[in-house]
Design a protein around this motif. Structure first.
Motif, PDB file in Angstrom:
ATOM      1  N   ARG A  38      10.882 -43.212  14.966  1.00 47.49           N
ATOM      2  CA  ARG A  38      11.536 -43.649  16.508  1.00 47.49           C
ATOM      3  C   ARG A  38      11.849 -42.662  17.074  1.00 47.49           C
ATOM      4  O   ARG A  38      12.327 -43.037  18.378  1.00 47.49           O
ATOM      5  CB  ARG A  38      12.297 -44.879  15.642  1.00 47.49           C
ATOM      6  N   ASP A  39      12.864 -41.923  16.751  1.00 47.47           N
ATOM      7  CA  ASP A  39      13.764 -40.865  16.495  1.00 47.47           C
ATOM      8  C   ASP A  39      13.296 -39.419  17.077  1.00 47.47           C
ATOM      9  O   ASP A  39      14.051 -38.528  17.053  1.00 47.47           O
ATOM     10  CB  ASP A  39      14.768 -40.935  16.929  1.00 47.47           C
ATOM     11  N   ALA A  40      12.208 -38.710  16.173  1.00 44.88           N
ATOM     12  CA  ALA A  40      11.529 -37.628  15.710  1.00 44.88           C
ATOM     13  C   ALA A  40      10.204 -37.895  15.495  1.00 44.88           C
ATOM     14  O   ALA A  40       9.185 -38.500  15.703  1.00 44.88           O
ATOM     15  CB  ALA A  40      12.450 -37.307  14.880  1.00 44.88           C
ATOM     16  N   ALA A  41       9.769 -36.186  15.815  1.00 48.42           N
ATOM     17  CA  ALA A  41       8.202 -36.716  15.120  1.00 48.42           C
ATOM     18  C   ALA A  41       8.106 -34.719  14.367  1.00 48.42           C
ATOM     19  O   ALA A  41       9.067 -34.369  14.354  1.00 48.42           O
ATOM     20  CB  ALA A  41       7.040 -36.138  16.059  1.00 48.42           C
ATOM     21  N   LEU A  57       8.238 -41.519   3.867  1.00 48.22           N
ATOM     22  CA  LEU A  57       6.775 -41.244   4.583  1.00 48.22           C
ATOM     23  C   LEU A  57       7.097 -39.508   4.225  1.00 48.22           C
ATOM     24  O   LEU A  57       6.261 -39.029   3.987  1.00 48.22           O
ATOM     25  CB  LEU A  57       6.409 -41.820   5.543  1.00 48.22           C
ATOM     26  N   LEU A  58       8.033 -38.926   5.205  1.00 45.86           N
ATOM     27  CA  LEU A  58       8.187 -37.605   5.375  1.00 45.86           C
ATOM     28  C   LEU A  58       8.029 -36.931   3.885  1.00 45.86           C
ATOM     29  O   LEU A  58       7.259 -35.489   3.707  1.00 45.86           O
ATOM     30  CB  LEU A  58       9.236 -36.981   6.304  1.00 45.86           C
ATOM     31  N   ALA A  59       8.956 -37.575   2.939  1.00 45.21           N
ATOM     32  CA  ALA A  59       9.240 -36.281   2.279  1.00 45.21           C
ATOM     33  C   ALA A  59       7.337 -36.331   1.223  1.00 45.21           C
ATOM     34  O   ALA A  59       7.221 -35.964   0.624  1.00 45.21           O
ATOM     35  CB  ALA A  59      10.533 -37.356   1.052  1.00 45.21           C
ATOM     36  N   ALA A  60       6.796 -38.048   1.033  1.00 43.54           N
ATOM     37  CA  ALA A  60       6.306 -38.230   0.358  1.00 43.54           C
ATOM     38  C   ALA A  60       4.780 -36.948   1.297  1.00 43.54           C
ATOM     39  O   ALA A  60       4.045 -36.837   0.119  1.00 43.54           O
ATOM     40  CB  ALA A  60       5.038 -39.176   0.211  1.00 43.54           C
ATOM     41  N   LEU A  61       5.386 -37.384   2.362  1.00 46.01           N
ATOM     42  CA  LEU A  61       3.824 -35.495   2.954  1.00 46.01           C
ATOM     43  C   LEU A  61       4.103 -34.347   3.167  1.00 46.01           C
ATOM     44  O   LEU A  61       3.504 -33.690   2.419  1.00 46.01           O
ATOM     45  CB  LEU A  61       4.071 -36.451   5.170  1.00 46.01           C
ATOM     46  N   SER A  62       5.241 -34.493   2.087  1.00 52.86           N
ATOM     47  CA  SER A  62       6.301 -32.940   2.168  1.00 52.86           C
ATOM     48  C   SER A  62       5.871 -32.867   1.185  1.00 52.86           C
ATOM     49  O   SER A  62       5.266 -31.265   0.733  1.00 52.86           O
ATOM     50  CB  SER A  62       7.719 -32.516   2.271  1.00 52.86           C
ATOM     51  N   ARG A  63       5.071 -32.831   0.058  1.00 51.09           N
ATOM     52  CA  ARG A  63       4.433 -32.551  -1.275  1.00 51.09           C
ATOM     53  C   ARG A  63       3.220 -31.632  -0.654  1.00 51.09           C
ATOM     54  O   ARG A  63       3.018 -30.895  -1.634  1.00 51.09           O
ATOM     55  CB  ARG A  63       4.048 -33.302  -1.975  1.00 51.09           C
ATOM     56  N   ARG A  64       1.960 -32.126   0.206  1.00 48.12           N
ATOM     57  CA  ARG A  64       1.152 -31.407   0.575  1.00 48.12           C
ATOM     58  C   ARG A  64       0.907 -30.954   1.933  1.00 48.12           C
ATOM     59  O   ARG A  64       0.099 -29.918   1.569  1.00 48.12           O
ATOM     60  CB  ARG A  64      -0.391 -32.469   0.101  1.00 48.12           C
ATOM     61  N   ALA A 124       7.510 -29.216  10.142  1.00 44.32           N
ATOM     62  CA  ALA A 124       8.499 -28.881  10.852  1.00 44.32           C
ATOM     63  C   ALA A 124       8.641 -29.756  12.108  1.00 44.32           C
ATOM     64  O   ALA A 124       7.422 -29.857  12.735  1.00 44.32           O
ATOM     65  CB  ALA A 124       7.882 -27.275  11.628  1.00 44.32           C
ATOM     66  N   GLU A 125       9.544 -30.017  12.697  1.00 49.23           N
ATOM     67  CA  GLU A 125      10.050 -30.822  13.207  1.00 49.23           C
ATOM     68  C   GLU A 125      10.541 -30.836  15.148  1.00 49.23           C
ATOM     69  O   GLU A 125       9.818 -29.514  15.508  1.00 49.23           O
ATOM     70  CB  GLU A 125      12.063 -31.242  13.512  1.00 49.23           C
ATOM     71  N   ILE A 126       8.789 -31.604  15.614  1.00 51.20           N
ATOM     72  CA  ILE A 126       8.836 -30.991  17.027  1.00 51.20           C
ATOM     73  C   ILE A 126       9.249 -32.166  18.526  1.00 51.20           C
ATOM     74  O   ILE A 126       9.284 -33.262  17.792  1.00 51.20           O
ATOM     75  CB  ILE A 126       7.742 -30.919  16.843  1.00 51.20           C
TER      76      ILE A 126
END
Length: 390
Positions: A293-296, A258-265, A269-271
């Motif tokens: 679960r372990d990051a945002a 999901l993160l990879a897909a959203l990174s296209r648009r 940055a991890e928070i």
């Protein structure tokens, strides 16, 4: 333009005991919640509105008849409107005083205009509300409508006859009856002078359309009470609306994918773990947050990434994930989203921002639809203050 009419409302006779009799809407109650309300009183509205068991609908119908016969519920002597006020302090610490009016809103054909949807709806296979309407021949909980006509708030400023008051979780719910023919006519004329936008209750309104058609077929008439449905209508202005976000929960896709897909648009940055302060910063700085679960991760839209997409977070996510297999569900509340991810009910969640009142009005005026579950109007109206016989 839609008709908006008064009716002889059914109300609880015991107005001093409403705390034990009214309840939140059926669609925000868990079964445990519903059972707790049933235990509050043998006459709590949940006994009617959330039936259980194989004969639950028929039992609701019988109960409604019994409660009218024994005086638990009494009908107004003349057709009335009901002013419903919500007084509370919002999440920003600002005191709020909302006022709307409950009446019978015309049931129009889909696409006919007058009463407009404001977002696409998710399909519901359940016939629960239709079966309940058939069995009780009544509207038990209102659709929430927004009047595009200006001046409704001012028209409702003068108090009506007090008929109920409940304080729950810091929100004061006050209902007042309006029977004066001149004031009734003024309210009906104003609401009926422009479109009404459905804010909450699209499914209930659709059920009312099916029920109306069934009554027309059975009676050959178009002048029955089924031509309208129970509706609370408030004015579409910023100080009369409290709009929260409904966040997204994702399954069928790993959080990393999901993160990879959203990174296209989005620039990511991890928070740290999101907090209520994060939600405020999202609104002021214009970003979304992906919760795993372990990051945002903070999600800032890349320049030009959404030039062909309306400036709605829900629409941005639909566009960004259009070619990615996934399942999405909807959840309001930061704590609830975090809990769903942590306990495995979702692989990840995305926190979005509330839709502005200006965008809601623009959508209505242009007869457009927002993505499903774009808005969460708060506080929720109580069920049980006003019932409408059909």
């Amino acid at each position: 333009m839609p008709g908006f009419v008064p009716f002889a409302a059914l109300r609880y006779a015991a107005t001093d005991a409403l705390d034990a009799l009214v309840a939140p809407p059926y669609d925000v109650l868990s079964e445990a919640d519903a059972e707790a309300f049933r235990r509050r009183s043998e006459h709590n509205i949940v006994h009617l509105d959330v039936p259980t068991g194989p004969d639950g609908y028929d039992r609701s119908g019988r109960l409604l008849e019994e409660w009218q016969a024994d005086g638990t519920l009494v009908a107004d002597a003349v057709p009335t409107f009901t002013i419903y006020r919500l007084r509370f302090t919002d999440a920003a610490g600002v005191p709020r005083d909302l006022a709307g009016v409950i009446g019978g809103l015309e049931v129009v054909d889909e696409g006919a205009g007058g009463v407009l949807p404001h977002e696409r709806t998710t399909p519901k296979a359940s016939t629960d509300r239709l079966d309940l309407t058939r069995a009780t021949r009544a509207n038990l909980s209102p659709v929430w409508g927004l009047a595009l006509a200006s001046g409704l708030t001012a028209l409702l400023a003068e108090p009506g006859e007090p008929v109920g008051r409940v304080i729950d979780e810091g929100v004061e719910h006050v209902v007042e009856r309006v029977a004066d023919p001149a004031r009734v006519a003024a309210i009906a004329d104003l609401v009926g002078s422009d479109d009404v936008l459905i804010a909450d209750g699209h499914h209930r309104y659709g059920v009312s359309r099916i029920y109306r058609d069934e009554v027309r077929t059975a009676t050959g008439r178009t002048d029955t009470a089924a031509e309208q449905t129970l509706a609370y209508v408030g004015e579409l202005v910023a100080d009369q609306l409290s709009v929260a976000a409904i966040h997204r929960l994702y399954q069928g896709i790993a959080a990393a994918d999901l993160l990879a897909a959203l990174s296209r648009r989005f620039r990511t940055a991890e928070i740290g773990a999101p907090t209520p302060e994060t939600l405020a910063a999202m609104e002021s700085d214009g970003y979304l947050v992906l919760v795993a679960r372990d990051a945002a991760w903070r999600l800032d839209p890349l320049p030009g990434a959404f030039e062909d997409v309306r400036a709605l977070d829900g629409a941005w996510l639909e566009a960004a994930l259009a070619d990615v297999p996934h399942e999405v569900t909807y959840q309001h509340g930061l704590a609830e989203v975090t809990a769903a991810v942590q306990d495995g009910r979702a692989e990840a969640g995305v926190l979005i921002r509330p839709v502005s009142v200006a965008e809601i009005e623009r959508t209505a005026r242009e007869h457009l639809l927002m993505p499903p579950k774009s808005t969460f109007f708060t506080p929720k109206l109580k069920t049980g203050f006003v019932l409408r016989p059909l």
